[in-house]
Design a protein around this motif. Sequence first.
Motif, mmCIF file in Angstrom:
data_model
loop_
_atom_site.group_PDB
_atom_site.id
_atom_site.type_symbol
_atom_site.label_atom_id
_atom_site.label_comp_id
_atom_site.label_asym_id
_atom_site.label_seq_id
_atom_site.Cartn_x
_atom_site.Cartn_y
_atom_site.Cartn_z
ATOM 1 N N THR A 271 -2.753 47.261 30.588
ATOM 2 C CA THR A 271 -2.828 47.575 29.171
ATOM 3 C C THR A 271 -4.268 47.870 28.807
ATOM 4 O O THR A 271 -5.163 47.101 29.127
ATOM 5 C CB THR A 271 -2.319 46.393 28.326
ATOM 6 O OG1 THR A 271 -0.978 46.095 28.713
ATOM 7 C CG2 THR A 271 -2.372 46.716 26.844
ATOM 8 N N LEU A 272 -4.491 49.018 28.158
ATOM 9 C CA LEU A 272 -5.826 49.414 27.725
ATOM 10 C C LEU A 272 -5.892 49.461 26.214
ATOM 11 O O LEU A 272 -4.915 49.800 25.556
ATOM 12 C CB LEU A 272 -6.168 50.815 28.264
ATOM 13 C CG LEU A 272 -6.235 50.988 29.758
ATOM 14 C CD1 LEU A 272 -6.430 52.473 30.092
ATOM 15 C CD2 LEU A 272 -7.367 50.174 30.345
ATOM 16 N N SER A 273 -7.057 49.171 25.686
ATOM 17 C CA SER A 273 -7.307 49.355 24.254
ATOM 18 C C SER A 273 -8.135 50.619 24.109
ATOM 19 O O SER A 273 -9.188 50.752 24.726
ATOM 20 C CB SER A 273 -8.086 48.170 23.685
ATOM 21 O OG SER A 273 -7.341 46.990 23.803
ATOM 22 N N ILE A 274 -7.628 51.553 23.318
ATOM 23 C CA ILE A 274 -8.301 52.835 23.158
ATOM 24 C C ILE A 274 -8.110 53.304 21.719
ATOM 25 O O ILE A 274 -7.055 53.074 21.122
ATOM 26 C CB ILE A 274 -7.753 53.857 24.186
ATOM 27 C CG1 ILE A 274 -8.518 55.159 24.143
ATOM 28 C CG2 ILE A 274 -6.283 54.088 23.996
ATOM 29 C CD1 ILE A 274 -8.180 56.092 25.294
ATOM 30 N N GLU A 275 -9.143 53.935 21.186
ATOM 31 C CA GLU A 275 -9.064 54.406 19.805
ATOM 32 C C GLU A 275 -7.972 55.472 19.679
ATOM 33 O O GLU A 275 -7.749 56.270 20.588
ATOM 34 C CB GLU A 275 -10.410 55.016 19.371
ATOM 35 C CG GLU A 275 -11.546 54.011 19.291
ATOM 36 C CD GLU A 275 -12.214 53.755 20.635
ATOM 37 O OE1 GLU A 275 -11.913 54.485 21.606
ATOM 38 O OE2 GLU A 275 -12.997 52.809 20.723
ATOM 39 N N ASP A 276 -7.301 55.477 18.534
ATOM 40 C CA ASP A 276 -6.198 56.414 18.301
ATOM 41 C C ASP A 276 -6.616 57.868 18.472
ATOM 42 O O ASP A 276 -5.910 58.651 19.105
ATOM 43 C CB ASP A 276 -5.609 56.221 16.897
ATOM 44 C CG ASP A 276 -4.784 54.957 16.772
ATOM 45 O OD1 ASP A 276 -4.344 54.433 17.819
ATOM 46 O OD2 ASP A 276 -4.580 54.488 15.637
ATOM 47 N N ASN A 277 -7.771 58.229 17.892
ATOM 48 C CA ASN A 277 -8.178 59.641 17.967
ATOM 49 C C ASN A 277 -8.499 60.051 19.407
ATOM 50 O O ASN A 277 -8.196 61.162 19.819
ATOM 51 C CB ASN A 277 -9.355 59.938 17.041
ATOM 52 C CG ASN A 277 -10.563 59.072 17.315
ATOM 53 O OD1 ASN A 277 -10.470 58.044 17.996
ATOM 54 N ND2 ASN A 277 -11.706 59.470 16.787
ATOM 55 N N LEU A 278 -9.076 59.148 20.201
ATOM 56 C CA LEU A 278 -9.347 59.455 21.601
ATOM 57 C C LEU A 278 -8.045 59.613 22.383
ATOM 58 O O LEU A 278 -7.876 60.557 23.152
ATOM 59 C CB LEU A 278 -10.225 58.375 22.233
ATOM 60 C CG LEU A 278 -10.551 58.558 23.711
ATOM 61 C CD1 LEU A 278 -11.251 59.893 23.960
ATOM 62 C CD2 LEU A 278 -11.403 57.399 24.202
ATOM 63 N N LEU A 279 -7.102 58.714 22.157
ATOM 64 C CA LEU A 279 -5.813 58.798 22.840
ATOM 65 C C LEU A 279 -5.095 60.096 22.480
ATOM 66 O O LEU A 279 -4.516 60.763 23.347
ATOM 67 C CB LEU A 279 -4.934 57.594 22.492
ATOM 68 C CG LEU A 279 -3.563 57.564 23.153
ATOM 69 C CD1 LEU A 279 -3.684 57.633 24.674
ATOM 70 C CD2 LEU A 279 -2.796 56.327 22.725
#
Length: 96
Positions: free
Chosen positions: A21-29
Amino acid sequence: MRTDGAIARVTCYTDYVANLTLSIEDNLLREVRKVALDRKTSVNQMVREFLRDQVHDKAEHAAKVARLESLFGTLDLGPEGITWTRADLYDRNEPS
């Protein structure tokens, strides 16, 4: 999906694989999904390939360093080794 930090094993592959599981900003994803779509692949596959490349590059670098060390270890520098200095290399005053 587990939320307790434990690694879940996915058995749909020929080998067991860990679920990460990764945490990534919505706009980057959102942008990465566009890139994956253009490449006809998935974000998951892109991450796998990136991580595999990182391991491969590190192993390749270590092999190159080992080869250089073995090459330099075979140089015969004579009984005294290197006797010149860096300044000697740049001394441009030639005898007349």
